[in-house]
Design a protein around this motif. Structure first.
Motif, PDB file in Angstrom:
ATOM      1  N   GLN A 253      37.596  -9.126  28.904  1.00 30.90           N
ATOM      2  CA  GLN A 253      38.447  -9.518  30.027  1.00 30.90           C
ATOM      3  C   GLN A 253      39.344 -10.698  29.646  1.00 30.90           C
ATOM      4  OE1 GLN A 253      35.755 -10.251  33.237  1.00 30.90           O
ATOM      5  NE2 GLN A 253      35.292  -8.056  33.610  1.00 30.90           N
ATOM      6  N   LEU A 254      38.760 -11.626  28.928  1.00 28.12           N
ATOM      7  CA  LEU A 254      39.561 -12.773  28.489  1.00 28.12           C
ATOM      8  C   LEU A 254      40.688 -12.314  27.572  1.00 28.12           C
ATOM      9  CD1 LEU A 254      39.952 -15.848  28.429  1.00 28.12           C
ATOM     10  CD2 LEU A 254      38.314 -15.933  26.529  1.00 28.12           C
ATOM     11  N   GLN A 255      40.408 -11.352  26.717  1.00 32.81           N
ATOM     12  CA  GLN A 255      41.441 -10.841  25.822  1.00 32.81           C
ATOM     13  C   GLN A 255      42.546 -10.145  26.617  1.00 32.81           C
ATOM     14  OE1 GLN A 255      41.567 -11.344  22.534  1.00 32.81           O
ATOM     15  NE2 GLN A 255      43.554 -10.341  22.499  1.00 32.81           N
ATOM     16  N   GLN A 256      42.128  -9.377  27.651  1.00 36.00           N
ATOM     17  CA  GLN A 256      43.139  -8.717  28.497  1.00 36.00           C
ATOM     18  C   GLN A 256      43.993  -9.728  29.226  1.00 36.00           C
ATOM     19  OE1 GLN A 256      40.856  -6.122  31.019  1.00 36.00           O
ATOM     20  NE2 GLN A 256      40.438  -4.616  29.368  1.00 36.00           N
ATOM     21  N   THR A 257      43.348 -10.798  29.740  1.00 34.86           N
ATOM     22  CA  THR A 257      44.100 -11.848  30.429  1.00 34.86           C
ATOM     23  C   THR A 257      45.110 -12.501  29.497  1.00 34.86           C
ATOM     24  OG1 THR A 257      42.183 -12.259  31.854  1.00 34.86           O
ATOM     25  CG2 THR A 257      43.870 -13.968  31.757  1.00 34.86           C
ATOM     26  N   VAL A 258      44.685 -12.767  28.275  1.00 29.15           N
ATOM     27  CA  VAL A 258      45.590 -13.376  27.296  1.00 29.15           C
ATOM     28  C   VAL A 258      46.748 -12.434  26.990  1.00 29.15           C
ATOM     29  CG1 VAL A 258      45.745 -14.181  24.912  1.00 29.15           C
ATOM     30  CG2 VAL A 258      43.797 -14.864  26.324  1.00 29.15           C
ATOM     31  N   ASN A 259      46.437 -11.120  26.882  1.00 28.36           N
ATOM     32  CA  ASN A 259      47.512 -10.160  26.610  1.00 28.36           C
ATOM     33  C   ASN A 259      48.517 -10.126  27.768  1.00 28.36           C
ATOM     34  OD1 ASN A 259      46.359  -9.471  24.165  1.00 28.36           O
ATOM     35  ND2 ASN A 259      45.139  -7.798  25.038  1.00 28.36           N
ATOM     36  N   SER A 260      47.990 -10.148  29.027  1.00 28.06           N
ATOM     37  CA  SER A 260      48.899 -10.155  30.193  1.00 28.06           C
ATOM     38  C   SER A 260      49.754 -11.401  30.206  1.00 28.06           C
ATOM     39  CB  SER A 260      48.068 -10.062  31.489  1.00 28.06           C
ATOM     40  OG  SER A 260      47.310  -8.861  31.521  1.00 28.06           O
ATOM     41  N   LEU A 261      49.121 -12.541  29.885  1.00 27.91           N
ATOM     42  CA  LEU A 261      49.881 -13.799  29.855  1.00 27.91           C
ATOM     43  C   LEU A 261      50.945 -13.750  28.777  1.00 27.91           C
ATOM     44  CD1 LEU A 261      50.204 -16.672  30.934  1.00 27.91           C
ATOM     45  CD2 LEU A 261      48.452 -17.426  29.313  1.00 27.91           C
TER      46      LEU A 261
END
Length: 332
Positions: A253-261
């Motif tokens: 989830q953290l990786q997805q959040t970073v990708n969205s950011l």
């Protein structure tokens, strides 16, 4: 009874005395008048101090004596020794009569028996041999040592000459300097040793203080062993909780959040969207600034001349329009 005169008695005593003297002299010379003796001869080049009455031995047994020594034909290199054998024994013809001496210097004729089947008879000649004296043996042993000592002294003399040639005035000065430097080094070593002794002093030395501090630290660790065990237990519980938790899902989830950011930042940096145009297009920014300035003027005019926009009068009198104040001319 026959009576003897005094002269007769003196004569008889004189004869007896002479007879006893002759017998004693012969006994001292090793001769016996009442036994059957044999005489053999040996010719020597030297006799090493052999004297009449010296013993003659066979295997350590005294079998006779030396009776006489004579020089043959006035030749001192040929000495005839007469040997009287007092014991009846067979001596092989190839036996050797050797002149030997003990540590006290007493000379003896030692007969070394041969293996011949024929034996010496009376007045026969035996082979002669002479052993070296103790002094000769000592000289024989010392001669190689003397030779080696002479060679060693010669080498030492050569080394000393070489050292003397090497140690000229300059070399002596260098040697003195080296000795002085060695003295300085020894003094420094003494100071270093004193410093080490001070550090190793059991009362106030640094090493002892270090050991005391180490003992204090280990004591504190021992005293706080329960606390340390509790901390380690808590750390273990924390690591176990982290290990048992759904860390992979959280990291995903953290990786997805970073990708969205990252995607959002990319859109903000690009000029495709509205926000990107507002952030990156200078013309849009200027228009926005111009619009905000006009809006600011409008609001300022509304504040100063509200009747221009709202008409409310009982008498129908039209108010006079006021100019904008000077502080509101400039719009930011």
């Amino acid at each position: 009874m026959l009576k003897l005169s005094n002269e007769t008695k003196v004569g008889i005593l004189t004869v007896l005395g002479i007879t006893l003297l002759v017998l004693g002299f012969n006994l001292l010379k090793g001769k016996s008048l009442f036994s059957h003796n044999r005489t053999i001869y040996a010719v020597y080049k030297q006799v090493n101090g052999l004297q009449p009455s010296n013993a003659v031995q066979v295997n350590g047994l005294v079998v006779g004596t030396v009776s006489k020594l004579d020089v043959m034909n006035n030749d001192p290199s040929r000495i005839l020794v007469s040997i009287t054998l007092t014991k009846d024994l067979d001596i092989p013809r190839n036996s050797i009569a050797r002149i030997t001496s003990d540590l006290l210097g007493v000379k003896t004729v030692q007969v070394d028996l041969g293996n011949a089947k024929e034996y010496l008879q009376n007045n026969d000649t035996i082979y002669a041999g002479v052993d070296g004296s103790f002094t000769d043996a000592l000289k024989q042993q010392l001669n190689p040592l003397v030779t080696k000592l002479q060679g060693t002294l010669s080498h030492i003399d050569t080394v000393l000459l070489t050292v003397t040639a090497i140690l000229d005035t300059t070399a002596k000065g260098n040697l003195q300097d080296a000795i002085r430097h060695l003295s300085v080094t020894m003094n420094n070593l003494s100071h270093t040793t004193a410093s080490l002794n001070g550090m190793l002093d059991p009362n106030k030395g640094n090493v002892q203080a270090t050991f005391n501090n180490l003992a204090s630290i280990t004591g504190n660790l021992k005293d706080n062993n329960a606390k340390i065990s509790g901390i380690l237990d808590n750390a273990k519980k924390t690591t176990d909780a982290l290990a048992n938790g759904n860390i992979e899902k959280t990291l995903l989830q953290l990786q997805q959040t970073v990708n969205s950011l990252n995607a959002t930042m990319a859109k903000l940096n690009s000029t495709d969207g509205t926000v990107g145009l507002m952030l990156n297009d200078k013309k849009v920014y200027n228009n926005l600034q111009y619009s905000l300035g006009n809006l600011n003027k409008l609001l300022e005019d509304l504040r100063v001349n509200p009747k221009r926009y709202v008409h409310f009068s009982l008498f129908g009198k039209k108010d006079k329009t006021k100019p904008l104040p000077s502080d509101s001319v400039t719009a930011q």
